[in-house]
Each structure stands twice: as C-alpha cells, then as structure tokens.
Scaffold this motif. Sequence first.
Motif, PDB file in Angstrom:
ATOM      1  N   ASP A 250      57.975  24.365  54.363  1.00 55.41           N
ATOM      2  CA  ASP A 250      57.721  25.741  53.968  1.00 55.41           C
ATOM      3  C   ASP A 250      57.434  25.786  52.475  1.00 55.41           C
ATOM      4  O   ASP A 250      58.288  25.471  51.669  1.00 55.41           O
ATOM      5  N   ASN A 251      56.241  26.167  52.128  1.00 53.35           N
ATOM      6  CA  ASN A 251      55.843  26.156  50.719  1.00 53.35           C
ATOM      7  C   ASN A 251      55.931  27.521  50.057  1.00 53.35           C
ATOM      8  O   ASN A 251      55.321  27.738  49.029  1.00 53.35           O
ATOM      9  N   ALA A 252      56.655  28.447  50.639  1.00 48.89           N
ATOM     10  CA  ALA A 252      56.796  29.783  50.065  1.00 48.89           C
ATOM     11  C   ALA A 252      57.658  29.727  48.807  1.00 48.89           C
ATOM     12  O   ALA A 252      58.411  28.780  48.584  1.00 48.89           O
ATOM     13  N   ILE A 253      57.539  30.757  47.997  1.00 50.15           N
ATOM     14  CA  ILE A 253      58.440  30.937  46.859  1.00 50.15           C
ATOM     15  C   ILE A 253      59.696  31.588  47.418  1.00 50.15           C
ATOM     16  O   ILE A 253      59.634  32.701  47.956  1.00 50.15           O
ATOM     17  N   GLN A 254      60.813  30.876  47.325  1.00 56.30           N
ATOM     18  CA  GLN A 254      62.073  31.369  47.873  1.00 56.30           C
ATOM     19  C   GLN A 254      63.180  31.214  46.851  1.00 56.30           C
ATOM     20  O   GLN A 254      63.278  30.172  46.200  1.00 56.30           O
ATOM     21  N   PHE A 255      63.985  32.244  46.733  1.00 55.84           N
ATOM     22  CA  PHE A 255      65.185  32.149  45.915  1.00 55.84           C
ATOM     23  C   PHE A 255      66.162  33.231  46.332  1.00 55.84           C
ATOM     24  O   PHE A 255      65.788  34.225  46.942  1.00 55.84           O
ATOM     25  N   LYS A 256      67.426  32.992  46.018  1.00 56.31           N
ATOM     26  CA  LYS A 256      68.481  33.985  46.243  1.00 56.31           C
ATOM     27  C   LYS A 256      69.597  33.660  45.275  1.00 56.31           C
ATOM     28  O   LYS A 256      70.067  32.529  45.219  1.00 56.31           O
ATOM     29  N   GLY A 257      69.998  34.655  44.508  1.00 57.08           N
ATOM     30  CA  GLY A 257      71.079  34.431  43.570  1.00 57.08           C
ATOM     31  C   GLY A 257      71.147  35.519  42.524  1.00 57.08           C
ATOM     32  O   GLY A 257      70.455  36.537  42.600  1.00 57.08           O
ATOM     33  N   ILE A 258      71.990  35.262  41.544  1.00 57.06           N
ATOM     34  CA  ILE A 258      72.147  36.193  40.432  1.00 57.06           C
ATOM     35  C   ILE A 258      71.215  35.722  39.321  1.00 57.06           C
ATOM     36  O   ILE A 258      71.335  34.587  38.833  1.00 57.06           O
ATOM     37  N   PRO A 259      70.269  36.561  38.919  1.00 59.36           N
ATOM     38  CA  PRO A 259      69.294  36.138  37.913  1.00 59.36           C
ATOM     39  C   PRO A 259      69.886  36.108  36.510  1.00 59.36           C
ATOM     40  O   PRO A 259      70.926  36.717  36.244  1.00 59.36           O
ATOM     41  N   LYS A 260      69.184  35.424  35.640  1.00 58.00           N
ATOM     42  CA  LYS A 260      69.533  35.407  34.217  1.00 58.00           C
ATOM     43  C   LYS A 260      68.522  36.287  33.490  1.00 58.00           C
ATOM     44  O   LYS A 260      67.380  36.412  33.913  1.00 58.00           O
TER      45      LYS A 260
END
Length: 183
Positions: free
Chosen positions: A111-121
């Motif tokens: 899967d080449n999607a842009i994926q993220f989950k979390g608390i950003p800075k």
Amino acid sequence: MKPNFKYVVILMAGITIGCGTSSTTVKSTKQKLEELVRAKSFQIECDWAVPLMTNSLNSISNAGFLPLGSTGNQINLIGNPNFLKVEGDTISAYLPYFGERQMGGAYSNSDNAIQFKGIPKNYEVMEDRKTGSKEISFNINNKTESFRVFITLSPNLTSNINVNSSERFSIRYRGDVMSIPSE
C-alpha cells in the motif's frame, strides 16, 4: 401604462429576501468551519489528488493507467477511500499517493498511500482575515517517513491539503470539510 405599485413592492421584497438568504448561508458555513476547527473535530474527504507532474507520471497518464476522468496532474479520487481526520490532539490520514518516491519504501509494503496516525508536532492554526479561511500546519511521522502538512480550510467548507514528505515528491489534495460522522 403605469406600473401597479403593489407589484413593484412585492418584486422589491422578493429581491431583498432572495439576496438576504445567501449571506445567511455563507455566515452559517463560516460559523460551522469556526466551530469544527475550534473543537478540533473534523474530517476531510478528497475528490482530487494533484501530484507534482514528472516524466514518469506523464508516461503513466499517456499509457491510460490513471482512473477515468484523470490527467497526469489531476487525479479523480471519487470512489477511492481517503480521509484526513482531526480528533482532539490526534490526526490520522489515509491519502492515496500518485507520484514518485525518492527513497525508502519497503518492497513488502503493497500500500503506497500516505498514512499516519498520532499526535502531531508544531500544530498551528492561523486565520486569513481577508478570506475567512483557516490555515493549519503540522509535522507528523509514521514508522518510516516524516510529513509536513499544510491545510487550507475555506468558509465554503472546501479544503486543500499539501503534503511534503521526507521520501516522496509533494502532492496536493482537494476535498470537502465535514463533521466526523457518529458511529
């Protein structure tokens, strides 16, 4: 022939009422945007991906491998699952990626999607007083990549998301801002 005074009054009242409702609608969407951003509770669903045009992407476009209605510099995402969600301090995203990787990316990653989950800075919200739009920026990482994300939310509840990656060419997404549906 003299115009009937009654008809003129009715016509003027209709024009006044008709013009008044459009400003109410704009005001209500602007207020809704303000509430969503302040509550840090909204999601964006994108209709279009706008990748950086390269020779490789142009070749793929010319070969007919892009979705129907797409070109090399504008790809239709309707029918493809995608989102960017802001829920309190957590931001998550799944955005299909079209473009070139500069480095990294495991062979086993299908899967080449842009994926993220979390608390950003460095989460920042600024308002453009001239247009009434909200500009949000932050940094966030996933297991292998870091992202710098810039979001512009317009009072008409449309959005632009610009994603800069440590491993890929930048890409922009256009879509709509909405409340997070209750499950």
